[in-house]
Design a protein around this motif. Sequence first.
Motif, PDB file in Angstrom:
ATOM      1  N   GLY A 117      36.190  40.920 -10.325  1.00  0.00           N
ATOM      2  CA  GLY A 117      37.619  40.846 -10.565  1.00  0.00           C
ATOM      3  C   GLY A 117      38.035  39.407 -10.402  1.00  0.00           C
ATOM      4  N   LYS A 118      39.287  39.110 -10.637  1.00  0.00           N
ATOM      5  CA  LYS A 118      39.745  37.726 -10.506  1.00  0.00           C
ATOM      6  C   LYS A 118      39.467  37.178  -9.119  1.00  0.00           C
ATOM      7  N   SER A 119      39.707  37.970  -8.073  1.00  0.00           N
ATOM      8  CA  SER A 119      39.536  37.468  -6.710  1.00  0.00           C
ATOM      9  C   SER A 119      38.066  37.364  -6.308  1.00  0.00           C
ATOM     10  N   ALA A 120      37.162  38.008  -7.048  1.00  0.00           N
ATOM     11  CA  ALA A 120      35.750  37.994  -6.683  1.00  0.00           C
ATOM     12  C   ALA A 120      34.996  36.804  -7.271  1.00  0.00           C
ATOM     13  N   VAL A 121      35.629  36.073  -8.182  1.00  0.00           N
ATOM     14  CA  VAL A 121      34.967  34.931  -8.797  1.00  0.00           C
ATOM     15  C   VAL A 121      34.857  33.814  -7.762  1.00  0.00           C
ATOM     16  N   PRO A 122      33.632  33.337  -7.507  1.00  0.00           N
ATOM     17  CA  PRO A 122      33.503  32.275  -6.508  1.00  0.00           C
ATOM     18  C   PRO A 122      34.231  31.013  -6.943  1.00  0.00           C
ATOM     19  N   ARG A 123      34.941  30.412  -6.026  1.00  0.00           N
ATOM     20  CA  ARG A 123      35.649  29.171  -6.320  1.00  0.00           C
ATOM     21  C   ARG A 123      34.824  27.994  -5.835  1.00  0.00           C
ATOM     22  N   VAL A 124      34.822  26.948  -6.618  1.00  0.00           N
ATOM     23  CA  VAL A 124      34.166  25.713  -6.218  1.00  0.00           C
ATOM     24  C   VAL A 124      35.279  24.741  -5.892  1.00  0.00           C
ATOM     25  N   SER A 125      35.244  24.195  -4.686  1.00  0.00           N
ATOM     26  CA  SER A 125      36.321  23.298  -4.270  1.00  0.00           C
ATOM     27  C   SER A 125      36.304  22.029  -5.108  1.00  0.00           C
ATOM     28  N   GLN A 126      37.460  21.404  -5.192  1.00  0.00           N
ATOM     29  CA  GLN A 126      37.574  20.142  -5.930  1.00  0.00           C
ATOM     30  C   GLN A 126      36.676  19.075  -5.305  1.00  0.00           C
ATOM     31  N   GLU A 127      36.537  19.106  -3.972  1.00  0.00           N
ATOM     32  CA  GLU A 127      35.669  18.133  -3.307  1.00  0.00           C
ATOM     33  C   GLU A 127      34.205  18.389  -3.676  1.00  0.00           C
ATOM     34  N   ALA A 128      33.813  19.658  -3.816  1.00  0.00           N
ATOM     35  CA  ALA A 128      32.436  19.972  -4.220  1.00  0.00           C
ATOM     36  C   ALA A 128      32.164  19.475  -5.636  1.00  0.00           C
ATOM     37  N   ILE A 129      33.142  19.611  -6.519  1.00  0.00           N
ATOM     38  CA  ILE A 129      32.993  19.118  -7.889  1.00  0.00           C
ATOM     39  C   ILE A 129      32.848  17.595  -7.869  1.00  0.00           C
ATOM     40  N   LEU A 130      33.694  16.925  -7.091  1.00  0.00           N
ATOM     41  CA  LEU A 130      33.613  15.473  -6.955  1.00  0.00           C
ATOM     42  C   LEU A 130      32.243  15.064  -6.418  1.00  0.00           C
ATOM     43  N   HIS A 131      31.765  15.784  -5.408  1.00  0.00           N
ATOM     44  CA  HIS A 131      30.465  15.492  -4.804  1.00  0.00           C
ATOM     45  C   HIS A 131      29.354  15.564  -5.860  1.00  0.00           C
ATOM     46  N   ARG A 132      29.379  16.586  -6.679  1.00  0.00           N
ATOM     47  CA  ARG A 132      28.364  16.738  -7.735  1.00  0.00           C
ATOM     48  C   ARG A 132      28.458  15.608  -8.763  1.00  0.00           C
ATOM     49  N   GLN A 133      29.673  15.201  -9.094  1.00  0.00           N
ATOM     50  CA  GLN A 133      29.848  14.109 -10.058  1.00  0.00           C
ATOM     51  C   GLN A 133      29.311  12.791  -9.503  1.00  0.00           C
ATOM     52  N   LEU A 136      29.342   6.956   2.140  1.00  0.00           N
ATOM     53  CA  LEU A 136      30.432   7.363   1.247  1.00  0.00           C
ATOM     54  C   LEU A 136      31.012   8.681   1.750  1.00  0.00           C
ATOM     55  N   GLU A 137      32.271   8.673   2.102  1.00  0.00           N
ATOM     56  CA  GLU A 137      32.990   9.895   2.474  1.00  0.00           C
ATOM     57  C   GLU A 137      33.862  10.259   1.295  1.00  0.00           C
ATOM     58  N   LEU A 138      33.594  11.386   0.676  1.00  0.00           N
ATOM     59  CA  LEU A 138      34.308  11.777  -0.536  1.00  0.00           C
ATOM     60  C   LEU A 138      35.534  12.607  -0.189  1.00  0.00           C
ATOM     61  N   LYS A 139      36.648  12.253  -0.796  1.00  0.00           N
ATOM     62  CA  LYS A 139      37.903  12.974  -0.609  1.00  0.00           C
ATOM     63  C   LYS A 139      38.608  13.080  -1.949  1.00  0.00           C
ATOM     64  N   THR A 140      39.265  14.201  -2.147  1.00  0.00           N
ATOM     65  CA  THR A 140      40.121  14.359  -3.317  1.00  0.00           C
ATOM     66  C   THR A 140      41.451  13.673  -3.011  1.00  0.00           C
ATOM     67  N   ALA A 141      42.367  13.731  -3.938  1.00  0.00           N
ATOM     68  CA  ALA A 141      43.672  13.095  -3.750  1.00  0.00           C
ATOM     69  C   ALA A 141      44.421  13.672  -2.550  1.00  0.00           C
ATOM     70  N   VAL A 142      44.152  14.922  -2.198  1.00  0.00           N
ATOM     71  CA  VAL A 142      44.868  15.542  -1.069  1.00  0.00           C
ATOM     72  C   VAL A 142      44.028  15.567   0.204  1.00  0.00           C
ATOM     73  N   GLY A 143      42.771  15.164   0.119  1.00  0.00           N
ATOM     74  CA  GLY A 143      41.903  15.179   1.295  1.00  0.00           C
ATOM     75  C   GLY A 143      42.211  14.027   2.245  1.00  0.00           C
ATOM     76  N   ARG A 144      41.975  14.258   3.532  1.00  0.00           N
ATOM     77  CA  ARG A 144      42.196  13.236   4.554  1.00  0.00           C
ATOM     78  C   ARG A 144      40.992  13.176   5.481  1.00  0.00           C
ATOM     79  N   GLN A 145      40.702  11.984   5.993  1.00  0.00           N
ATOM     80  CA  GLN A 145      39.610  11.829   6.946  1.00  0.00           C
ATOM     81  C   GLN A 145      39.968  12.498   8.270  1.00  0.00           C
TER      82      GLN A 145
END
Length: 108
Positions: free
Chosen positions: A12-28, A82-91
Amino acid sequence: STACWQLKKPLGKSAVPRVSQEAILHRQVALFLRLAIREPWWWTTFPAGGGGKARGAQLKRSGLMPGLPDILIFGPCKVVGLELKTAVGRQSVQQKEVAKRMEPRGEA
């Protein structure tokens, strides 16, 4: 038999695993580093986050220091973190402390 990655219930919609924006950035960034880093430099990363309290406790017992950068790049007599953060992430406080400890001190 059901493979470990298969769900027994329909997705269902809620069962689809979400990949965080930080995880996507990390892979890139990892993809970029695979293409850009050349010997004698090398780099590594390790999954220190996620997995909940049980995983966090296991990592702590294993000696993982909190606040280490997401990616470590090693070169001749140098280490870059390298500490990766999205635009909303904070150390975190620990990440700031580790960053300060990793600053060059002018020691030869």
